[in-house]
Design an enzyme around this catalytic site. Structure first.
Site: not given
Ligand code: NAD
Length: 337
Positions: A32, A77, A116, A147, A176, A220, A284
């Site tokens: 990370d 986010g 997503s 996004y 979600n 949702r 959704r």
């Molecule tokens: P999160 O923000 O908690 O985790 C994402 C992590 O990626 C963060 O810790 C961040 O520091 C890291 N990151 C960002 N830029 C980076 C970089 N340049 N190098 C290394 N690390 C980097 O989000 P999450 O909820 O755990 O989501 C994980 C994945 O699932 C993401 O790709 C997100 O788009 C996808 N997603 C999540 C949801 C959800 O509901 N949480 C829904 C759809 C898709």
């Protein structure tokens, strides 16, 4: 030597995924960009690396020696964050691009990409009583601006790396996801965590009002983190090369979500609706026909059960951070989701 790399491991879903892999005895390298003390979970049994994966050399270092990559790293986010940071969200394309190139060059066998529900076309989500989104609804493309476009583009990049370079790519479209050990304040939190925080804050400070983004009638479906991790591993191990929904089909309105959180907390709050706040699509949910038929599985954790665990964690974390009667009830209202 690591056999499996999880990127975004300091984040919400990545932290839980590393926990499960370590539990299964897999050698994991957790990567990370955040400093270790900002990770939601650090698992001592996994090798931890702090790397900015927008950088191509960092991606090479991240995947070196690995058979499998789970790419969960993204700058993302809740709806407030993605509507206000479209360019930042799109720059995550550098992460997936450089990781795929590094994976190809380092001989990685399998590559999982976290996509997503935001890839789905807006006109399929314009009323609260929508049908669940089926995988083919992503085209013709009109995803969430910023996004969602980045996610859809990166999905296709995975597909073409599979076709042209023979790397087995797998894609899940998360709907979600919520649960403990994730963001609940600071601007990146999503609706379930934000609502749990607001209700807990009202309870801890003696507040009597909750602010809700929109009119609360938007719908949702919310996917509990345990289902997300189970589904991620099933999809990653499967022979299904096309993107699959990974989401609950239990659709609720935001008002019903607030009802559930209030029930767990044992409070009832006055609702103030912020009609100008970002609220995303009108409705959704996930159509799980394909994942059921191909993998014989779909998420099953009832929302009430997942919310109870999530609320308890957020409440206790807030108490540990000093929230209490001395805190301002205004702070409980918060500004997000
Ligand atoms: P999160 O923000 O908690 O985790 C994402 C992590 O990626 C963060 O810790 C961040 O520091 C890291 N990151 C960002 N830029 C980076 C970089 N340049 N190098 C290394 N690390 C980097 O989000 P999450 O909820 O755990 O989501 C994980 C994945 O699932 C993401 O790709 C997100 O788009 C996808 N997603 C999540 C949801 C959800 O509901 N949480 C829904 C759809 C898709």
């Amino acid at each position: 030597m690591a056999s499996c790399v999880v990127t975004g491991a300091g984040g919400f879903i990545g932290g839980h995924l590393v926990a499960e892999l370590v539990d299964r005895g897999v050698d994991v390298r957790a990567v990370d960009v955040k400093p270790l003390d900002a990770w939601y979970q650090v698992h001592p049994a996994a090798e931890a690396a702090v790397l900015d994966l927008t950088d191509r050399d960092a991606c090479r270092r991240a995947v070196e020696g690995a058979d499998r990559v789970f790419n969960l790293a993204a700058d993302m986010g809740g709806i407030g964050f993605i509507e206000g940071n479209k360019a930042a969200c799109m720059l995550s394309v550098l992460i997936n691009t450089h990781l795929l190139m590094a994976a190809r060059d380092e001989g990685v066998e399998r590559y999982f990409y976290a996509s997503s529900a935001c890839v789905y076309a807006a006109d399929k989500q314009d009323r609260p009583d929508v049908d669940g989104l089926a995988e083919e609804d992503a085209y013709p493309a009109m995803p969430e601006d910023g996004y969602g476009w980045e996610k859809l583009f990166s999905e296709r990049m995975c597909r073409h790396f599979a076709e042209d370079f023979g790397i087995a790519t797998r894609v899940a479209r998360y709907h979600n996801v919520y649960g403990p050990h994730g963001a609940y304040d600071g601007g990146r939190e999503k609706a379930p965590a934000a609502i749990c925080r607001k209700v807990a804050a009202a309870k801890l400070t003696g507040g009597d009002t909750i602010e809700i983004w929109g009119d609360g009638n938007q719908t949702r479906s919310f996917t509990y983190i345990d289902d997300c991790v189970t589904g991620t591993l099933l999809i990653a191990d499967s022979d299904v090369a096309e993107p699959l929904n990974l989401g609950s089909s239990e659709m609720v309105t935001i008002n019903q979500l607030v009802d559930l959180v209030e029930e767990v907390a044992g409070v009832r709050l006055r609702r103030r609706y912020l009609l100008d706040a970002p609220q995303g699509v009108r409705g959704r949910s996930s159509d799980n026909t394909r994942i059921r038929s191909l993998l014989g599985w779909e998420p099953t954790t009832p929302l009430a059960e997942g919310i109870e665990a999530t609320y308890r964690w957020i409440h206790d974390d807030m108490v540990a951070r000093g929230w209490g009667r001395g805190s301002s009830p205004a702070a409980a209202l918060g500004t997000t989701a």
